[in-house]
Scaffold this motif. Structure first.
Motif, PDB file in Angstrom:
ATOM      1  N   THR A  21       0.802  -1.195  -0.100  1.00 19.90           N
ATOM      2  CA  THR A  21      -0.143   0.024   0.066  1.00 19.90           C
ATOM      3  C   THR A  21       0.769   1.325  -0.077  1.00 19.90           C
ATOM      4  O   THR A  21       0.612   2.355  -0.659  1.00 19.90           O
ATOM      5  CB  THR A  21      -0.839   0.071   1.246  1.00 19.90           C
ATOM      6  OG1 THR A  21      -1.633  -1.225   1.187  1.00 19.90           O
ATOM      7  CG2 THR A  21      -1.804   1.087   1.124  1.00 19.90           C
ATOM      8  N   TYR A  24       2.497   1.854  -3.333  1.00 21.10           N
ATOM      9  CA  TYR A  24       1.496   2.095  -4.549  1.00 21.10           C
ATOM     10  C   TYR A  24       1.178   3.650  -4.206  1.00 21.10           C
ATOM     11  O   TYR A  24       0.934   4.447  -5.110  1.00 21.10           O
ATOM     12  CB  TYR A  24       0.230   1.274  -4.272  1.00 21.10           C
ATOM     13  CG  TYR A  24      -1.137   1.583  -5.177  1.00 21.10           C
ATOM     14  CD1 TYR A  24      -1.081   1.421  -6.683  1.00 21.10           C
ATOM     15  CD2 TYR A  24      -2.214   2.461  -4.599  1.00 21.10           C
ATOM     16  CE1 TYR A  24      -2.008   1.997  -7.376  1.00 21.10           C
ATOM     17  CE2 TYR A  24      -3.082   2.892  -5.425  1.00 21.10           C
ATOM     18  CZ  TYR A  24      -2.992   2.547  -6.942  1.00 21.10           C
ATOM     19  OH  TYR A  24      -3.951   3.054  -7.700  1.00 21.10           O
ATOM     20  N   THR A  25       0.948   3.938  -2.953  1.00 25.75           N
ATOM     21  CA  THR A  25       0.249   5.400  -2.603  1.00 25.75           C
ATOM     22  C   THR A  25       1.695   6.387  -2.881  1.00 25.75           C
ATOM     23  O   THR A  25       1.360   7.334  -3.654  1.00 25.75           O
ATOM     24  CB  THR A  25       0.446   5.496  -1.050  1.00 25.75           C
ATOM     25  OG1 THR A  25      -0.670   4.482  -0.681  1.00 25.75           O
ATOM     26  CG2 THR A  25      -0.215   6.951  -0.665  1.00 25.75           C
ATOM     27  N   GLN A  26       2.925   6.036  -2.862  1.00 22.62           N
ATOM     28  CA  GLN A  26       4.100   6.885  -3.222  1.00 22.62           C
ATOM     29  C   GLN A  26       4.027   7.038  -4.703  1.00 22.62           C
ATOM     30  O   GLN A  26       4.223   8.215  -5.329  1.00 22.62           O
ATOM     31  CB  GLN A  26       5.240   6.250  -2.908  1.00 22.62           C
ATOM     32  CG  GLN A  26       5.460   6.584  -1.133  1.00 22.62           C
ATOM     33  CD  GLN A  26       7.034   6.121  -0.816  1.00 22.62           C
ATOM     34  OE1 GLN A  26       7.536   5.129  -1.410  1.00 22.62           O
ATOM     35  NE2 GLN A  26       7.238   6.624   0.533  1.00 22.62           N
ATOM     36  N   SER A  27       3.945   5.847  -5.496  1.00 22.82           N
ATOM     37  CA  SER A  27       3.897   6.126  -6.803  1.00 22.82           C
ATOM     38  C   SER A  27       2.964   6.951  -7.321  1.00 22.82           C
ATOM     39  O   SER A  27       2.842   7.490  -8.435  1.00 22.82           O
ATOM     40  CB  SER A  27       3.889   4.645  -7.496  1.00 22.82           C
ATOM     41  OG  SER A  27       2.639   3.938  -7.168  1.00 22.82           O
ATOM     42  N   TYR A  28       1.710   6.847  -6.786  1.00 24.21           N
ATOM     43  CA  TYR A  28       0.456   7.252  -7.239  1.00 24.21           C
ATOM     44  C   TYR A  28       0.597   9.124  -6.804  1.00 24.21           C
ATOM     45  O   TYR A  28       0.259   9.724  -7.725  1.00 24.21           O
ATOM     46  CB  TYR A  28      -0.785   7.083  -6.303  1.00 24.21           C
ATOM     47  CG  TYR A  28      -2.091   7.742  -6.670  1.00 24.21           C
ATOM     48  CD1 TYR A  28      -2.663   7.505  -7.789  1.00 24.21           C
ATOM     49  CD2 TYR A  28      -2.561   8.672  -5.815  1.00 24.21           C
ATOM     50  CE1 TYR A  28      -3.873   8.291  -8.301  1.00 24.21           C
ATOM     51  CE2 TYR A  28      -3.640   9.560  -6.100  1.00 24.21           C
ATOM     52  CZ  TYR A  28      -4.567   9.178  -7.170  1.00 24.21           C
ATOM     53  OH  TYR A  28      -5.422   9.827  -7.579  1.00 24.21           O
ATOM     54  N   PHE A  29       1.309   9.355  -5.720  1.00 17.26           N
ATOM     55  CA  PHE A  29       1.679  10.746  -5.562  1.00 17.26           C
ATOM     56  C   PHE A  29       2.797  11.235  -6.390  1.00 17.26           C
ATOM     57  O   PHE A  29       2.851  12.462  -6.510  1.00 17.26           O
ATOM     58  CB  PHE A  29       1.901  10.943  -4.208  1.00 17.26           C
ATOM     59  CG  PHE A  29       0.604  10.928  -3.295  1.00 17.26           C
ATOM     60  CD1 PHE A  29      -0.524  11.900  -3.739  1.00 17.26           C
ATOM     61  CD2 PHE A  29       0.362  10.153  -2.318  1.00 17.26           C
ATOM     62  CE1 PHE A  29      -1.726  11.873  -3.001  1.00 17.26           C
ATOM     63  CE2 PHE A  29      -1.019  10.081  -1.556  1.00 17.26           C
ATOM     64  CZ  PHE A  29      -1.916  10.966  -2.115  1.00 17.26           C
ATOM     65  N   ASP A  30       3.634  10.499  -6.720  1.00 25.58           N
ATOM     66  CA  ASP A  30       4.922  10.879  -7.685  1.00 25.58           C
ATOM     67  C   ASP A  30       4.564  11.177  -9.067  1.00 25.58           C
ATOM     68  O   ASP A  30       5.364  11.923  -9.715  1.00 25.58           O
ATOM     69  CB  ASP A  30       6.247   9.922  -7.305  1.00 25.58           C
ATOM     70  CG  ASP A  30       6.894   9.738  -5.991  1.00 25.58           C
ATOM     71  OD1 ASP A  30       6.504  10.682  -5.312  1.00 25.58           O
ATOM     72  OD2 ASP A  30       7.410   8.809  -5.745  1.00 25.58           O
ATOM     73  N   ARG A  31       3.622  10.389  -9.394  1.00 23.79           N
ATOM     74  CA  ARG A  31       3.134  10.371 -10.815  1.00 23.79           C
ATOM     75  C   ARG A  31       2.566  12.007 -11.263  1.00 23.79           C
ATOM     76  O   ARG A  31       3.353  12.669 -12.045  1.00 23.79           O
ATOM     77  CB  ARG A  31       2.150   9.425 -11.330  1.00 23.79           C
ATOM     78  CG  ARG A  31       2.440   8.657 -12.484  1.00 23.79           C
ATOM     79  CD  ARG A  31       1.500   7.673 -12.681  1.00 23.79           C
ATOM     80  NE  ARG A  31       1.373   6.638 -11.825  1.00 23.79           N
ATOM     81  CZ  ARG A  31       0.396   5.984 -11.418  1.00 23.79           C
ATOM     82  NH1 ARG A  31      -0.817   6.105 -12.250  1.00 23.79           N
ATOM     83  NH2 ARG A  31       0.511   4.913 -10.722  1.00 23.79           N
ATOM     84  N   PRO A  32       1.637  12.394 -10.663  1.00 20.13           N
ATOM     85  CA  PRO A  32       1.297  13.867 -11.099  1.00 20.13           C
ATOM     86  C   PRO A  32       2.383  14.965 -10.777  1.00 20.13           C
ATOM     87  O   PRO A  32       2.428  15.905 -11.608  1.00 20.13           O
ATOM     88  CB  PRO A  32       0.040  14.147  -9.841  1.00 20.13           C
ATOM     89  CG  PRO A  32      -0.315  12.770  -9.522  1.00 20.13           C
ATOM     90  CD  PRO A  32       0.833  11.767  -9.556  1.00 20.13           C
TER      91      PRO A  32
END
Length: 44
Positions: A21, A24-32
């Motif tokens: 989790t 996944y959360t870090q990659s989700y926030f790094d993308r934008p």
């Protein structure tokens, strides 16, 4: 004595879910952030 391995597997499962989790959360926030950075670098 039978309960201790069960508790160990529950802790391993919880730890694994936490790691997945978090990743996944870090990659989700790094993308934008990466997309915004790329837009600011472009000359347009």
């Amino acid at each position: 004595m039978r309960r201790k391995p069960d508790l160990m597997w529950i802790l391993v499962l919880v730890f694994t879910l936490g790691v997945v989790t978090t990743g996944y959360t870090q990659s989700y926030f790094d993308r934008p952030a990466a997309a915004v950075e790329a837009e600011s670098i472009s000359p347009e």
